[in-house]
Scaffold this motif. Structure first.
Motif, PDB file in Angstrom:
ATOM      1  N   ALA A  35      -8.880  -8.858   7.151  1.00  0.00           N
ATOM      2  CA  ALA A  35      -7.487  -8.608   7.538  1.00  0.00           C
ATOM      3  C   ALA A  35      -7.136  -9.337   8.830  1.00  0.00           C
ATOM      4  O   ALA A  35      -6.009  -9.802   9.000  1.00  0.00           O
ATOM      5  CB  ALA A  35      -7.245  -7.103   7.684  1.00  0.00           C
ATOM      6  N   ILE A  38      -6.420 -13.298   8.154  1.00  0.00           N
ATOM      7  CA  ILE A  38      -5.355 -13.750   7.255  1.00  0.00           C
ATOM      8  C   ILE A  38      -4.585 -14.888   7.921  1.00  0.00           C
ATOM      9  O   ILE A  38      -4.248 -14.821   9.108  1.00  0.00           O
ATOM     10  CB  ILE A  38      -4.387 -12.591   6.924  1.00  0.00           C
ATOM     11  N   GLU A 182       1.167 -16.823   5.721  1.00  0.00           N
ATOM     12  CA  GLU A 182       1.232 -15.372   5.771  1.00  0.00           C
ATOM     13  C   GLU A 182       1.384 -14.853   4.355  1.00  0.00           C
ATOM     14  O   GLU A 182       1.932 -15.538   3.477  1.00  0.00           O
ATOM     15  CB  GLU A 182       2.393 -14.890   6.654  1.00  0.00           C
ATOM     16  N   LEU A 183       0.863 -13.673   4.100  1.00  0.00           N
ATOM     17  CA  LEU A 183       0.943 -13.088   2.775  1.00  0.00           C
ATOM     18  C   LEU A 183       2.348 -12.587   2.502  1.00  0.00           C
ATOM     19  O   LEU A 183       2.996 -12.012   3.374  1.00  0.00           O
ATOM     20  CB  LEU A 183      -0.051 -11.933   2.635  1.00  0.00           C
ATOM     21  N   SER A 184       2.812 -12.814   1.290  1.00  0.00           N
ATOM     22  CA  SER A 184       4.114 -12.295   0.887  1.00  0.00           C
ATOM     23  C   SER A 184       3.934 -10.909   0.267  1.00  0.00           C
ATOM     24  O   SER A 184       2.818 -10.465   0.009  1.00  0.00           O
ATOM     25  CB  SER A 184       4.773 -13.239  -0.127  1.00  0.00           C
ATOM     26  N   ALA A 187       2.726  -4.001   1.766  1.00  0.00           N
ATOM     27  CA  ALA A 187       1.372  -3.636   2.181  1.00  0.00           C
ATOM     28  C   ALA A 187       0.441  -3.444   0.991  1.00  0.00           C
ATOM     29  O   ALA A 187      -0.742  -3.793   1.049  1.00  0.00           O
ATOM     30  CB  ALA A 187       1.416  -2.355   3.019  1.00  0.00           C
ATOM     31  N   HIS A 190      -0.633  -6.829  -0.099  1.00  0.00           N
ATOM     32  CA  HIS A 190      -1.595  -7.374   0.848  1.00  0.00           C
ATOM     33  C   HIS A 190      -2.994  -6.801   0.589  1.00  0.00           C
ATOM     34  O   HIS A 190      -3.989  -7.529   0.636  1.00  0.00           O
ATOM     35  CB  HIS A 190      -1.186  -7.059   2.279  1.00  0.00           C
ATOM     36  N   LYS A 191      -3.046  -5.499   0.295  1.00  0.00           N
ATOM     37  CA  LYS A 191      -4.336  -4.864   0.030  1.00  0.00           C
ATOM     38  C   LYS A 191      -4.974  -5.445  -1.226  1.00  0.00           C
ATOM     39  O   LYS A 191      -6.191  -5.648  -1.280  1.00  0.00           O
ATOM     40  CB  LYS A 191      -4.170  -3.359  -0.111  1.00  0.00           C
ATOM     41  N   LEU A 194      -6.532  -8.739  -0.250  1.00  0.00           N
ATOM     42  CA  LEU A 194      -7.753  -8.538   0.545  1.00  0.00           C
ATOM     43  C   LEU A 194      -8.899  -8.036  -0.329  1.00  0.00           C
ATOM     44  O   LEU A 194     -10.054  -8.454  -0.161  1.00  0.00           O
ATOM     45  CB  LEU A 194      -7.478  -7.555   1.680  1.00  0.00           C
TER      46      LEU A 194
END
Length: 220
Positions: A35, A38, A182-184, A187, A190-191, A194
């Protein structure tokens, strides 16, 4: 006199070489704390049989250093880079005299592996890195009884040794970033990314260590 010396120092290029991962890069490529990493991207540069150079972008979820002189990485199997690095016609064997810097690297001289050239470039800690790699496919690596590509959920896995690494900095400027992202999504999204990265890295870790152990190498 002093001002002239200071100006020369400010303009000078600080260029250092390495043949083992510096501690900061071992930490970057250790497969943990994803995390906080990223946004990091590295460019993998390969050359095909026609002499054309290709660039593939790899994120932190596709790079793992199993020891101080080795890098495992994952590519989409349909990518041109994966096809180039896996192509026997584009590779050269160690026995044919590939200029590997680490003859003491246990897994390099023991086998007649087909190995290809590649370069990994990236920015880290305000410095530019360029690492020349000798690459071979990670096939039949003994990952829980599966072929490495199968274990990688369709990803093509590779193992590379450092042939030569270089760090560059200048006194008059500070690199503030390389290719970053950056991740679009939210949350939850994003998880999911990851979690996918962690699974990829675990497969890379198992495949790389299985190959190194089979060839008599050990983590450094």
């Amino acid at each position: 006199m002093s001002s002239s010396v200071e100006r020369d120092a400010a303009r000078s290029l600080d260029q250092r070489r390495f043949d083992e991962w510096p501690a900061s890069l071992r930490a970057l490529f250790d497969g943990t704390s994803l995390a906080s990493k990223i946004g990091f991207s590295a460019s993998l540069i390969t050359g095909d049989v026609g002499g054309h150079l290709r660039t593939s972008l790899l994120g932190i979820g596709e790079l793992y250093a199993p020891d101080s002189r080795t890098l495992a990485f994952a590519l989409w199997p349909t990518s041109r880079a994966a096809r180039t690095l896996a192509s026997p016609d584009h590779s050269v064997t160690h026995a044919a005299g590939y200029p590997v810097s680490h003859e003491a690297h246990a897994w390099a001289p023991r086998h007649d592996y087909r190995r290809a050239h590649a370069a990994l470039t990236f920015v880290h800690d305000a410095a530019f890195y360029q690492v020349q790699l000798a690459v071979e496919p990670l096939q039949n690596a003994g990952v829980e009884g599966q072929d490495a590509a199968e274990a990688g959920s369709g990803l093509a896995l590779f193992l590379a040794s450092i042939d030569a690494g270089e760090i560059q900095q200048v006194g008059y400027a500070r690199l503030t970033g390389g290719i970053t992202f950056e991740l679009s999504g939210d949350a939850s999204g994003h998880k999911q990314v990851l979690d996918r990265w962690q699974r990829q890295l675990e497969r890379l870790r198992k495949a790389a260590h299985a190959r190194l152990a089979a060839d008599g190498g050990g983590a450094a």
